[in-house]
Design an enzyme around this catalytic site. Structure first.
Site, PDB file in Angstrom:
ATOM      1  N   ASP A  79     -23.107  11.122  47.976  1.00  0.00           N
ATOM      2  CA  ASP A  79     -22.315  10.046  47.398  1.00  0.00           C
ATOM      3  C   ASP A  79     -23.113   8.774  47.168  1.00  0.00           C
ATOM      4  O   ASP A  79     -24.166   8.551  47.767  1.00  0.00           O
ATOM      5  CB  ASP A  79     -21.109   9.743  48.290  1.00  0.00           C
ATOM      6  CG  ASP A  79     -21.502   9.266  49.693  1.00  0.00           C
ATOM      7  OD1 ASP A  79     -22.447   9.828  50.264  1.00  0.00           O
ATOM      8  OD2 ASP A  79     -20.866   8.321  50.200  1.00  0.00           O
ATOM      9  N   GLU A 174     -21.072   9.644  52.987  1.00  0.00           N
ATOM     10  CA  GLU A 174     -21.873   8.874  53.935  1.00  0.00           C
ATOM     11  C   GLU A 174     -21.652   7.381  53.766  1.00  0.00           C
ATOM     12  O   GLU A 174     -21.616   6.624  54.749  1.00  0.00           O
ATOM     13  CB  GLU A 174     -23.360   9.215  53.750  1.00  0.00           C
ATOM     14  CG  GLU A 174     -24.282   8.657  54.828  1.00  0.00           C
ATOM     15  CD  GLU A 174     -24.857   7.287  54.506  1.00  0.00           C
ATOM     16  OE1 GLU A 174     -25.556   6.715  55.364  1.00  0.00           O
ATOM     17  OE2 GLU A 174     -24.602   6.757  53.391  1.00  0.00           O
TER      18      GLU A 174
END
Length: 408
Positions: A79, A174
């Site tokens: 991400d 994350e």
């Protein structure tokens, strides 16, 4: 074999911005990139490469020797940050940077300048990848993904490099602190791991903040301003009162090194109700606890002043300093430092003024320090990465594998 730069330029075109909504397990863009990566891993011969329903990619390269070599892991995250748009990324390759200003976007007059970012001066003559000034770049952490994938491809093409079991994972979410929520350490199968998620070339990190997220809700009372005297309670002004109780110099803009902070990340509301969101950070666990106690003290005092229930406080611990779990196995730092030196880079061992998946994984039984990707100015439109730094990160991953093999 694709170069690390080619891979990176491809991966950043996928919109993998994470969602702060806690009910979102992963996002469509992350799932899409995860499937692409699993397919590439299978094409490289990692037959067990898979994506689970929560968006975790895992794959393994079996040992190619009977010698007893520790199983190693390498991890990056899928991400990009919610802080800046990650859709429609148009990376710009600046060949042989001559120094001086880089015009990212002429229409909007967005300029990447060494006056604002002095580290640019050290990359004169190098090739850089920048944004077009309208989005982030995504080097955090698609550079890490590209570097791991390129290293795997190299190892598969150079079977003469002996290694134990090698474990690879790409994690979702994350950037919103949930990258390790569903990470299956046992299935991953590594004794030690490294996140490839650091910043500038040479960085090696095994200390990070202790971290908490904070939400303060302030209740007010709205009355027509024409007849409000003695009746109106303006939640916005009360929220400002809370803010002013915190030390003005203990913010991200005024701290560095091992200094902690309170960071106001969001302020929303109206006269009736206002919400403040903070993140609290400190390397020292005792100081971290004192910061949380300070927030509770301020809440209690303001409730005494303005009435019980006017202020409500919610604190959630997010992760802790991995140093506690890394120091007993300090050889994983020593081996990484040696690898960085052997590929011709000066190690820069420093604390992470942030966190990585490795911080939580270290407390889940998988000691996981952090290695550089080569990028700068993550999470914003001034993000850039030198291509040679990505190449060196690939070299470091391969060298770590070789070092563990020779020590076995």
């Amino acid at each position: 074999m694709k170069s690390v730069t080619e891979r990176f330029l491809e991966y950043v075109t996928y919109d993998t911005q994470s969602d702060e909504d806690a009910s979102v397990i992963t996002t469509p863009g992350q799932q899409e990139l995860a499937k692409i990566l699993a397919g590439e891993l299978k094409a490289m011969g990692l037959d067990d490469a898979s994506v689970d329903e929560k968006g975790y990619v895992m794959a393994h390269l079996p040992a190619n020797t009977t010698r007893q070599i520790p199983s190693l892991g390498f991890i990056a995250h899928l991400d990009t940050s919610p802080d800046m748009p990650g859709k429609g990324v148009k990376p710009q390759l600046i060949e042989n940077y001559e120094g001086g200003d880089i015009i990212l976007n002429s229409e909007q007059n967005i300029i990447l300048s060494p006056h604002d970012f002095p580290e640019l001066r050290s990359y004169r003559g190098k090739s850089l990848i920048t944004t077009d000034g309208t989005t982030l770049l995504g080097a955090d952490d698609k550079a890490g993904i590209a570097e791991i994938m390129t290293a795997i491809d190299y190892l598969q093409s150079h079977r003469e490099i002996m290694h134990g079991k090698l474990c690879f994972a790409f994690t979702p979410n994350e950037e919103v602190g949930r990258g390790a929520d569903y990470f299956d350490v046992r299935r991953f199968g590594a004794e030690f791991a490294y996140t490839i998620d650091g910043g500038s070339i040479g960085e090696l990190e095994y200390e990070n903040f202790n971290a908490a997220g904070v939400k303060i809700k302030v209740k007010g009372r709205n009355v027509h301003p024409g007849s409000a005297k003695g009746k109106m309670i303006n939640a916005i002004l009360l929220a400002q009162e809370f803010i002013l109780q915190l030390p003005k110099d203990e913010t991200p803009a005024n701290t560095e090194g091992y200094e902690g902070f309170y960071h106001l990340t969001d302020f929303q509301g109206n006269v009736e109700e206002t919400t403040l969101k903070y993140i609290v950070r400190d390397f020292d666990l005792t100081s971290f606890q004192k910061r949380k106690e300070n927030l509770q003290r301020i809440t209690n005092e303001l409730n005494e002043k303005h009435g019980t229930g006017t202020f409500s406080l919610e604190i959630k611990d997010q992760y802790f300093n991995m140093k506690e779990k890394i120091e007993p196995v300090k050889h994983i730092i020593e081996n990484a430092e040696k690898a960085i030196k052997e590929v011709g880079v000066v190690p820069d061992i420093r604390p992470i003024r942030g966190g990585t998946d490795g911080a939580r994984l270290s407390f889940m039984g998988l000691p996981t320090p952090n290695i550089f990707t080569g990028g700068h100015n993550f999470h914003g439109k001034f993000e850039f990465i030198p291509t040679f730094a990505m190449e060196k990160a690939v070299d470091v991953i391969i060298k770590i594998v070789e070092i563990y093999s020779t020590k076995a």
